[in-house]
Design an enzyme around this catalytic site. Structure first.
Site, PDB file in Angstrom:
ATOM      1  N   SER A 127       0.831  -1.207   0.000  1.00 57.78           N
ATOM      2  CA  SER A 127       0.000   0.000   0.000  1.00 57.78           C
ATOM      3  C   SER A 127       0.864   1.255   0.000  1.00 57.78           C
ATOM      4  O   SER A 127       0.473   2.295  -0.540  1.00 57.78           O
ATOM      5  CB  SER A 127      -0.914  -0.001   1.239  1.00 57.78           C
ATOM      6  OG  SER A 127      -1.794  -1.115   1.217  1.00 57.78           O
ATOM      7  N   GLU A 235      -7.802   1.478 -13.844  1.00 55.62           N
ATOM      8  CA  GLU A 235      -7.508   0.297 -13.039  1.00 55.62           C
ATOM      9  C   GLU A 235      -8.668  -0.068 -12.127  1.00 55.62           C
ATOM     10  O   GLU A 235      -9.078  -1.229 -12.052  1.00 55.62           O
ATOM     11  CB  GLU A 235      -6.249   0.533 -12.205  1.00 55.62           C
ATOM     12  CG  GLU A 235      -5.895  -0.647 -11.310  1.00 55.62           C
ATOM     13  CD  GLU A 235      -4.657  -0.406 -10.460  1.00 55.62           C
ATOM     14  OE1 GLU A 235      -4.252  -1.329  -9.738  1.00 55.62           O
ATOM     15  OE2 GLU A 235      -4.108   0.700 -10.512  1.00 55.62           O
ATOM     16  N   GLN A 272     -38.152 -17.521   5.069  1.00 54.81           N
ATOM     17  CA  GLN A 272     -38.022 -16.073   5.112  1.00 54.81           C
ATOM     18  C   GLN A 272     -36.576 -15.613   5.286  1.00 54.81           C
ATOM     19  O   GLN A 272     -36.149 -14.628   4.674  1.00 54.81           O
ATOM     20  CB  GLN A 272     -38.871 -15.503   6.252  1.00 54.81           C
ATOM     21  CG  GLN A 272     -38.891 -13.976   6.273  1.00 54.81           C
ATOM     22  CD  GLN A 272     -39.666 -13.430   7.457  1.00 54.81           C
ATOM     23  OE1 GLN A 272     -39.217 -13.552   8.595  1.00 54.81           O
ATOM     24  NE2 GLN A 272     -40.830 -12.859   7.206  1.00 54.81           N
TER      25      GLN A 272
END
Length: 374
Positions: A127, A235, A272
């Site tokens: 990063s 990108e 449900q």
């Protein structure tokens, strides 16, 4: 914003869907590899790999919306052409910054079925791109590269690799980064595969006195960071479109299963708890589709405008939703979702890593926050 498609776009997506059903409709056809050279070649012959390449280089000259439609439907059809993703990203970088000769080689190469890779991350720089240390040193006539790159997708398939190396400054600075094109068979370059959950997709690259000609530079020396930032829209839209198609496929696979699987005398989808889960997932996927199409349309409206907030939003939202859908699909399918007999476990593996590559979800959130002055 409407996402109504033109007649040409509808015909294009229908053709991609039909191709994927015929050529990649079974697991036997797809195989175990993320990239099938034969299918990739057929797509090149159809002209699809050049969807966003200018006509002068053999492409169709379409925009990001058409590219996103192509990627969404390829991902939905599970066509194993993983080499296209990095190739399209590299081609876009060369189209923006490369020389005429580089454009002819790379853009024309993609149209004709070549694969390209990008080498940016390093063991101590993921990063934190500014911390890159792999260095290219200029001599009188060429460049000498030494250092290591890691997590390089498709480098083992590539004809050439777009390297982001340090040519000036020091680790911790964005200044002094340069893009260079490196032939995959360059002497001194060793490509070593990394075993992952997804198979052989990424690689370590080791550069030992790799010699490159002066014209290997893509763009301007020491301005690689600015060139990288100019490619954010492309990108992140590419990665988002892929995960949009994967999310829709995971959803449809789970839905087919819970309609047929019976427990307590009725289909499990009729309970449900599962109906509500399906409703939530379907809504999230539709939100992602609207966002992908909107950001792609904005990018097409002004291709030179960088959209840091919108491109980060589309990457963050779509990859996070894709992961949510795949994990929920596995849960709804029970043990069958975990079995390799079904595709759901592949969807899970593909979506888990999507929130990491191309800038982690945490980085995307940080970028979005900064655009609001925080």
């Amino acid at each position: 914003m409407s996402i109504d498609l033109s007649d040409e776009q509808k015909a294009f997506t229908e053709a991609v869907d039909d191709f994927c059903r015929r050529e990649a409709g079974t697991r036997e056809q797809r195989g175990d590899s993320p990239h099938h050279p034969g299918l990739y070649r057929k797509m090149a012959d159809l002209g699809w790999l050049g969807v966003t390449i200018p006509e002068e280089y053999g492409g169709s000259g379409a925009g990001m919306l058409d590219t996103c439609l192509f990627l969404e439907h390829v991902a939905y059809g599970q066509a194993p052409v993983g080499g296209f993703t990095t190739s399209a990203i590299v081609a876009a970088a060369v189209q923006r910054s490369g020389s005429d000769e580089q454009k002819k080689t790379v853009l024309g190469g993609l149209v004709n079925g070549r694969v390209y890779s990008i080498a940016m991350s390093e063991p101590e720089a993921g990063s934190d791109v500014a911390n890159l240390s792999c260095r290219a040193v200029r001599t009188d006539d060429d460049w000498i590269v030494n250092g290591q790159k890691t997590w390089c997708s498709n480098a083992h398939l590539a004809d050439a690799i777009l390297l982001v190396a340090r040519t000036g400054g020091r680790p911790g600075e964005h200044a002094g980064l340069t893009m260079l094109m490196v032939p995959a068979d360059a002497p001194g370059l060793r490509i070593s595969g990394i075993e992952t959950m997804g198979g052989k997709e990424v690689n370590d690259l080791y550069f030992t006195d790799v010699r490159l000609p002066a014209d290997a530079v893509v763009g301007t020396v020491d301005k690689g960071w600015q060139q990288l930032m100019a490619g954010l829209n492309t990108e992140r839209l590419i990665l988002a479109a892929l995960m949009l198609g994967t999310a829709q496929r995971a959803f449809d696979d789970a839905l087919d299963f819970i309609r047929q699987r019976k427990q307590f005398g009725r289909p499990v989808g009729s309970f449900q708890a599962l109906r509500h889960r399906v409703a939530d997932l379907a809504t999230e996927i539709e939100c992602c589709r609207l966002l992908v199409h909107r950001v792609a349309t904005l990018a097409d409206r002004d291709p030179d405008k960088v959209l840091p907030r919108e491109s980060s939003m589309v990457k963050l939202k779509t990859t996070e939703v894709a992961r949510q859908v795949a994990l929920a699909g596995m849960q709804m399918m029970g043990g069958y979702g975990y079995a390799t007999e079904y595709d759901m476990e592949r969807h899970v593996r593909a979506t888990l890593v999507s929130t990491i590559y191309g800038g982690t979800s945490e980085i995307q959130r940080d970028i979005i926050g900064k655009t609001y002055g925080l």
